[in-house]
Structures are given as structure tokens and as C-alpha cells.
Scaffold this motif. Sequence first.
Motif, PDB file in Angstrom:
ATOM      1  N   VAL A  61       0.809  -1.229   0.000  1.00 14.68           N
ATOM      2  CA  VAL A  61       0.000   0.000   0.000  1.00 14.68           C
ATOM      3  C   VAL A  61       0.839   1.274   0.000  1.00 14.68           C
ATOM      4  CG1 VAL A  61      -2.190  -0.907   0.875  1.00 14.68           C
ATOM      5  CG2 VAL A  61      -0.417  -0.283   2.494  1.00 14.68           C
TER       6      VAL A  61
ATOM      7  N   ASP B  78       1.514   6.640  -7.027  1.00 14.67           N
ATOM      8  CA  ASP B  78       0.409   7.441  -7.567  1.00 14.67           C
ATOM      9  C   ASP B  78       0.713   8.935  -7.489  1.00 14.67           C
ATOM     10  OD1 ASP B  78      -2.535   7.212  -8.510  1.00 14.67           O
ATOM     11  OD2 ASP B  78      -2.557   8.821  -7.019  1.00 14.67           O
TER      12      ASP B  78
ATOM     13  N   ASP C 191      -4.815  -1.470 -12.178  1.00 11.21           N
ATOM     14  CA  ASP C 191      -6.186  -0.933 -12.006  1.00 11.21           C
ATOM     15  C   ASP C 191      -6.139   0.328 -11.161  1.00 11.21           C
ATOM     16  OD1 ASP C 191      -7.384  -2.932 -13.379  1.00 11.21           O
ATOM     17  OD2 ASP C 191      -8.288  -3.943 -11.645  1.00 11.21           O
ATOM     18  N   ILE C 192      -5.401   0.248 -10.066  1.00 11.33           N
ATOM     19  CA  ILE C 192      -5.362   1.355  -9.114  1.00 11.33           C
ATOM     20  C   ILE C 192      -4.634   2.555  -9.722  1.00 11.33           C
ATOM     21  CG2 ILE C 192      -4.409   2.098  -6.884  1.00 11.33           C
ATOM     22  CD1 ILE C 192      -4.728  -0.933  -6.013  1.00 11.33           C
ATOM     23  N   LEU C 193      -3.498   2.308 -10.349  1.00 15.84           N
ATOM     24  CA  LEU C 193      -2.655   3.412 -10.813  1.00 15.84           C
ATOM     25  C   LEU C 193      -2.995   3.888 -12.227  1.00 15.84           C
ATOM     26  CD1 LEU C 193       0.829   2.261  -9.453  1.00 15.84           C
ATOM     27  CD2 LEU C 193      -0.695   3.982  -8.482  1.00 15.84           C
ATOM     28  N   ALA C 194      -3.743   3.078 -12.963  1.00 20.09           N
ATOM     29  CA  ALA C 194      -4.152   3.433 -14.329  1.00 20.09           C
ATOM     30  C   ALA C 194      -2.956   3.797 -15.212  1.00 20.09           C
ATOM     31  CB  ALA C 194      -5.187   4.557 -14.312  1.00 20.09           C
TER      32      ALA C 194
ATOM     33  N   VAL D 141       2.585   1.820  -3.435  1.00 24.67           N
ATOM     34  CA  VAL D 141       1.627   2.117  -4.502  1.00 24.67           C
ATOM     35  C   VAL D 141       1.078   3.534  -4.335  1.00 24.67           C
ATOM     36  CG1 VAL D 141      -0.609   1.489  -5.510  1.00 24.67           C
ATOM     37  CG2 VAL D 141       1.012  -0.303  -4.891  1.00 24.67           C
ATOM     38  N   ARG D 142       0.828   3.929  -3.094  1.00 27.86           N
ATOM     39  CA  ARG D 142       0.338   5.280  -2.870  1.00 27.86           C
ATOM     40  C   ARG D 142       1.368   6.320  -3.328  1.00 27.86           C
ATOM     41  NH1 ARG D 142      -1.624   8.071   2.805  1.00 27.86           N
ATOM     42  NH2 ARG D 142      -3.064   9.544   1.830  1.00 27.86           N
TER      43      ARG D 142
ATOM     44  N   LEU E 260      -1.236  -7.790  -3.518  1.00 29.55           N
ATOM     45  CA  LEU E 260      -1.808  -7.140  -4.693  1.00 29.55           C
ATOM     46  C   LEU E 260      -1.207  -7.755  -5.951  1.00 29.55           C
ATOM     47  CD1 LEU E 260      -1.559  -3.432  -3.475  1.00 29.55           C
ATOM     48  CD2 LEU E 260      -3.700  -4.652  -3.935  1.00 29.55           C
TER      49      LEU E 260
ATOM     50  N   THR F 130      -2.383  -6.901 -11.939  1.00 25.82           N
ATOM     51  CA  THR F 130      -3.623  -6.294 -12.436  1.00 25.82           C
ATOM     52  C   THR F 130      -4.231  -5.346 -11.405  1.00 25.82           C
ATOM     53  OG1 THR F 130      -3.968  -8.444 -13.438  1.00 25.82           O
ATOM     54  CG2 THR F 130      -5.764  -6.855 -13.642  1.00 25.82           C
ATOM     55  N   ASP F 131      -4.212  -5.766 -10.129  1.00 20.76           N
ATOM     56  CA  ASP F 131      -4.709  -4.871  -9.070  1.00 20.76           C
ATOM     57  C   ASP F 131      -3.975  -3.535  -9.135  1.00 20.76           C
ATOM     58  OD1 ASP F 131      -6.439  -6.744  -7.969  1.00 20.76           O
ATOM     59  OD2 ASP F 131      -4.979  -7.479  -6.503  1.00 20.76           O
TER      60      ASP F 131
END
Lengths: 109, 270
Positions: B152, B159, B198-201, B155-156, B191, B194-195
Motif C-alpha cells: 500500500v 500514484d 487498475d489502481i494506478l491506471a 503504490v500510494r 496485490l 492487475t490490481d
Amino acid sequence: MANFFDRMLGRNREGSASTAKQRLQFVLVHDRINLPPEKLKEMKAEILAVISKYVAVAQEEVDIALQQRDHNNLLVAEIPFSKSLVQDPDEDETPIDKFKADSDQPQTS
Amino acid sequence: MAANQMRGKVVTITSGKGGVGKTTTTANLGVALARLDQKVVVVDTDIGLRNLDVIMGLENRIVYDLVDVVEGRSKLKQALIKHKQLPELYLIPAAQTRDKTAVSPQDMIQITNELRKEFDFIILDSPAGIERGFRNALAPADEVLIVTNPEVSAVRDADRIIGLIEAQNKGPAKLILNRVKMDMVKRGEMLSPTDVTDILAIKLIGIIPEDELVVSASNNGIPVTLNETSKAGMAYRNIARRLMGESVPFMPLESNTGFFQRLAKLFTGD
């Protein structure tokens, strides 16, 4: 059969990864527009208050939320009107007063 | 080579969060591209926290560094350190005793423009964070690769970096998902690639499986992609080929499947 093997493998379809994904999607949509959840609540309350000034809104069915579509963030609002569109003429509460009474949002920022 | 002159490509490796594998990625992509007969220079832009040299095993050969070049104490050519095995691979180390303000984004644009004349790929290892060092590494970028882990916090931060890269018109960045433990992904406890997309596009350019050989490789100062048996090494080689415009399918990330998992596969067909 598949479930049996899922269990045998210890595979958990509702494992912590899906929690992580949901939490990230929630926090990132707020991060991106720099609007924390508490502020969004306030904003929602204000939007509803304005709309309620003009029309009766079915408060309990209102859904205003941030959404992510690709890399665009949007505020999506579903604001159904109250089913009894005819107002009771004896009722002296205006819709906005009703909303304020119902609202348990914090008034301070 | 002649046709390629002036056309060297600047690739910036960044992440936001520290410790996700930027330097390892920079070193391995440098090695992998050099093995594809590209002339490559990797540049450590993390002024004050020099690391790319030790990961590449070149720490004993440093005479001049990036700040020496910026401040005119050394010519650019003098700061280029040749790799031991790969004659087409060079390193420009960061200064160890200075800080990020010793270099400006304009300095980086100037230096990389010089390097573009000589090299096919200029790979910039960005420092963690979103401050000056990151802006230095971003300013000359033709392509930005974001390294993250399936966690998490990483990934945050990725972003946040994506937003800053887009704001600087340097996007769309591509994603390298590092340290993926496929057995955990399969259990739903990590994660999945694909997860994360999906989150970061943003688009993936590589998935690096967790691989103990990466640690041994760092210990020895020999990037893991020189080890033919390493899965992570293979993943880095695939990214290098994608950077050269080749369409390389993502390799199946098998975990160390046990007997029961194989049995289950027979029945469930996944």
C-alpha cells in the motif's frame, strides 16, 4: 470442486489483497484531488442543502461519491427526489431545515 | 551507430518511496541493454547517497562524479566509468559529500544532451522523494519508468509521482512492479499486477518476481541479470527488450508450486 481446492491451497478470495486494493482506491481518489474524506462530507452536506432549498430530496437514498475512471477523477451524485412530491401544506419545516436537523455532519472544518 | 547519433534516449527510473528497487532496476536495465549491443550510461542522480556504484561493483574506480562535471572540475568523459565486463556500459556516479542543490534540472538537461551524442540509452537513477533530486532526474527524461512494490505505501507514493510526472508533461510513465511474490498473489494476500495497474491506471513495462539472487548479486556487485538462471534477471532482460520497442509477452510468474498446487491445477484448470 474449485472451492475445495481453494480451501486446500489456503487461497482466500477475500484476502488482505482485496482490502489493500479497496483502501488504496479510496485513499488515492482523495489524495489526487486533495480533498480529505471529512471535507468531502462537508461538501456533500452543502450540496444537499442547496438542492433541498429547491426540491425535496430523499435524503436516505442520496449517493454522492468520488470515483476513478482511468486517470480521471469525478464526483458522481445520485440524488433522488422525495417520493411524495406534493408537500404537506401544514408542515412548517422547510426542506433545508429538515436536512440540517437530519445531518450529523460536523459543522466545523 | 552513426545514424543513432544525437538520438540517445533518456530513461528516468523513479518511485516516490525509497527502497523499492530503483537502483537495482537502473543497474540491471543498464546491463541488459548493453548486452543487447546498446551503448549505455547509467547516471546516479542521488547526490549525497551514492549507491549505484556499489550495486554495479564499480565503487573502487571512481575519480570524478556528477557534481565535479557540473562544477567544471572534470570533463564529462573523465567522469565516465567503464563497466568491467561490458565495454559498452558506463556509470556516472553521484557525489557523496554534497547535497541535491549542487545540481539543477538545467544542469541535468545540459549533461544529458551531451550524453545523447555518444550513447543510445542514458538511464537516470532518481532519488526517492518528490523534491529537487526527483526534479533533476525528471527534467531531461524522454521516458519515465516508475518502480513500485505490491504494497500500500509504495503504490500510494507511486500514484503521487504519476501525478507530478503528468503535471510536468513527462507522462505517460510506465510501471515496473518489483518484488512480486506469486504464491502470495495466488493466496489473495498480495496485490496482483492487475490490481496495481487498475489502481494506478498506467501501463506495465515489467513484473519482477521476488528473487533471493538479487541480494547475492548486490552483495557481489554483479547485477542479477548477468545470472542466466535468475527469474528476476530474465524479467529485467525482457524490460530492456521492451524499451527497444520489441513486443515481449510477460513471462508466467510461477511460484514454487508444490504437489498439491499442481494437483489442484489439473482439476481447476487455472
